[in-house]
Design an enzyme around this catalytic site. Structure first.
Site, PDB file in Angstrom:
ATOM      1  CB  SER A  15      -0.921   0.018   1.232  1.00 44.49           C
ATOM      2  OG  SER A  15      -0.147   0.063   2.422  1.00 44.49           O
ATOM      3  CB  SER A 140       9.744  10.534   8.792  1.00 44.93           C
ATOM      4  OG  SER A 140       8.868  11.597   9.112  1.00 44.93           O
ATOM      5  CE1 TYR A 153       6.918   6.985  11.291  1.00 42.57           C
ATOM      6  CE2 TYR A 153       6.988   9.380  11.409  1.00 42.57           C
ATOM      7  CZ  TYR A 153       6.998   8.206  10.666  1.00 42.57           C
ATOM      8  OH  TYR A 153       7.078   8.268   9.296  1.00 42.57           O
ATOM      9  CE  LYS A 157       9.904   6.222   9.887  1.00 43.16           C
ATOM     10  NZ  LYS A 157      10.135   5.236   8.803  1.00 43.16           N
ATOM     11  CB  THR A 188      -0.077   7.101   2.254  1.00 41.70           C
ATOM     12  OG1 THR A 188       0.523   7.395   3.526  1.00 41.70           O
ATOM     13  CG2 THR A 188       0.852   7.568   1.130  1.00 41.70           C
TER      14      THR A 188
END
Length: 263
Positions: A15, A140, A153, A157, A188
């Site tokens: 995806s 990111s 997160y 990262k 997304t």
């Protein structure tokens, strides 16, 4: 660098960015290996691609690091080699630090950091033996600076940058390249699938993600950065300015992020 005659392995290919990468790269003269946990979804992506005879599906769970050495061997055997590994698989998070169970932090590190590191290390002897290879890491902008509600997160990262900068240095003589891609907001399902404080999915889109770059536009810029063998590439809209503001003043960036009310 071109993608001509390359074998490219894409994780998180079922995806979002991974899916778009697969469809776009299927127009090139290359072979693709598509990996994610859901085989049925990978087969759907393959059906959307051109030249399906040049595309293989290989299931992979990034969190199951003990399987990565065996899976890397399977990937190499599919087309006889791997030229580029695009580490795209991962999950995000949306929850306040004070409310977030430590299991959520652990999950983000296991998938986004350790899963990516383990797979890359499993493939490293192959790259060294061939004296060539290219790691592409989808990090990111949160790997360069932080934002509220994304602590786990951001931590995962940031860790990716530390590891892959070291890998680039250690294996420069082996002609091994590392390109770290830092997306800003891309439209997304990353926000819908983001983990909340108890580990459940957020389940809805947020405004900033929905108004982010169209995924096909993002992928075109990403592939250009890979071709140019960039060390890092910041791809987004206004939010990429945060990278440069931080170099001038961390305090100023702090104020700007708070003022933006990004959540």
């Amino acid at each position: 660098m071109t993608f001509n005659n390359k074998v490219i392995w894409i994780t998180g290919a079922s995806s979002g960015i991974g899916k778009s990468l697969a469809i776009t790269l299927s127009n090139e003269n290359c072979k693709l290996i598509l990996s994610a946990r859901r085989k049925a979804e990978l087969e759907k992506v393959k059906a959307l691609c051109k030249q399906p005879e040049n595309i293989a599906v290989l299931t992979l769970d990034l969190a199951e690091t003990e399987t990565h050495a065996s899976i890397a061997g399977d990937a190499i055997s599919l087309f006889g080699k791997i030229d580029i590994l695009i580490n795209n698989g991962g999950i995000s998070q949306r929850s306040p630090i004070i409310d977030t169970d430590i299991a959520v932090d652990r999950k983000l590190m296991e998938v986004d950091y350790l899963g990516t590191v383990a797979l890359s290390k499993a493939l490293l002897p192959h790259f060294v033996a061939n004296k060539t290879g290219h790691y592409v890491v989808v990090s990111s902008l949160m790997g360069k600076f932080s934002s509220p509600l994304r602590s786990a997160y951001c931590g995962a990262k940031h860790a990716l940058h530390g590891f892959f900068d070291a890998l680039r240095l250690e294996h420069s003589a082996d002609n091994i390249k590392v390109t770290i891609i830092c997306p800003g907001f891309v439209n997304t399902d990353v926000a819908r699938n983001a983990l909340t404080s108890d580990g459940s999915k957020q389940g809805y889109q947020d405004h900033m993600t929905e108004s982010g770059l169209d995924v096909e536009v993002f992928v075109k810029r990403m592939l250009k950065a890979i071709k140019n063998e960039k060390y890092e590439a910041y791809i987004g809209k206004f939010e990429i300015l945060g990278v440069y503001v931080k170099r001038i003043s961390i305090k100023l960036l702090h104020k700007l992020v708070l003022r933006s009310k990004v959540r």
